[in-house]
Write a protein that holds these residues in place. Structure first.
Motif, short mmCIF file in Angstrom:
data_model
loop_
_atom_site.label_atom_id
_atom_site.label_comp_id
_atom_site.label_asym_id
_atom_site.label_seq_id
_atom_site.Cartn_x
_atom_site.Cartn_y
_atom_site.Cartn_z
N ASP A 1 0.82 -1.22 0.00
CA ASP A 1 0.00 0.00 0.00
C ASP A 1 0.85 1.26 0.00
O ASP A 1 0.40 2.31 -0.42
N GLY A 2 2.05 1.16 0.52
CA GLY A 2 2.94 2.32 0.61
C GLY A 2 3.44 2.51 2.02
O GLY A 2 3.02 1.83 2.95
N PRO A 3 4.36 3.46 2.21
CA PRO A 3 4.93 3.68 3.54
C PRO A 3 3.90 4.25 4.51
O PRO A 3 2.91 4.87 4.11
N GLU A 4 4.16 4.05 5.80
CA GLU A 4 3.24 4.49 6.84
C GLU A 4 3.44 5.95 7.24
O GLU A 4 2.59 6.52 7.91
N HIS A 5 4.56 6.55 6.86
CA HIS A 5 4.79 7.98 7.11
C HIS A 5 4.73 8.69 5.77
O HIS A 5 5.50 8.37 4.87
N LEU A 6 3.84 9.63 5.63
CA LEU A 6 3.76 10.41 4.39
C LEU A 6 3.79 11.88 4.74
O LEU A 6 2.95 12.35 5.48
#
Length: 175
Positions: free
Chosen positions: A124-129
């Motif tokens: 889904d992608g990184p947890e920090h954006l």
């Protein structure tokens, strides 16, 4: 106060440490003279994970982070000095150490991007954006370990405005 850049899922994982939930820490190290970035995961097996759509390299793609033993010591919060973190990577080959030394000597900025992923959500992608992005400041190399100091851009000493008005670029300034 929680970090607004963190997803609710990673805040819950940090707070409750559920059984079976793995938090992967990854680093991407990039210098403009390199053809590919160094991407590592703090684990014993490789991790295929999606990077954010706004990334400078391979935006939105699933990339492989190779397993490597590293320790990332977050910066101290102090008003006395700009925040700096420490990065220690074990079992580094001499070639990578030379690449890092050459990057520091070249004068261009070497970026270190820290991303975290949760098991089951790595695609889904990184947890920090946005992910935490810092600059490599110093590198020291031992026989099997590279220790680096990383920090944030020095905004206090940056030119403002960043655009320099020169006669070649702005001929209307010349009388």
């Amino acid at each position: 106060m929680p970090d607004p850049a963190m997803s609710a899922a990673i805040r819950e994982a940090y707070a409750s440490a559920p059984v079976g939930q793995v938090i992967w820490e990854t680093l991407e190290i990039w210098h403009p003279s390199w053809t590919v970035p160094i991407r590592v995961v703090r684990d014993r097996v490789a991790l295929d994970a999606r990077i954010e759509a706004t990334a400078a390299r391979n935006p939105g793609e699933v990339v492989t982070f190779v397993p490597w033993a590293f320790d990332f010591v977050a910066p101290d919060l102090s008003r006395a000095a700009p925040p700096q973190a420490r990065l220690e990577i074990d079992n580094v080959s001499r070639e990578i150490g030379r690449e890092l030394d050459a990057a520091i000597m070249a004068g261009d900025v070497t970026l270190v991007i820290w991303r975290t992923y949760l098991s089951g959500h790595q695609l889904d992608g990184p947890e920090h954006l946005p992910p935490v992005q810092m600059e490599l400041k110093t590198v020291t190399q031992g026989p099997l370990r590279v220790t680096a100091t990383i920090g944030f851009r020095d905004l206090l000493n940056a030119a403002f405005p960043a655009l320099e008005y020169e006669a070649e670029t702005f001929p209307g300034l010349v009388p």
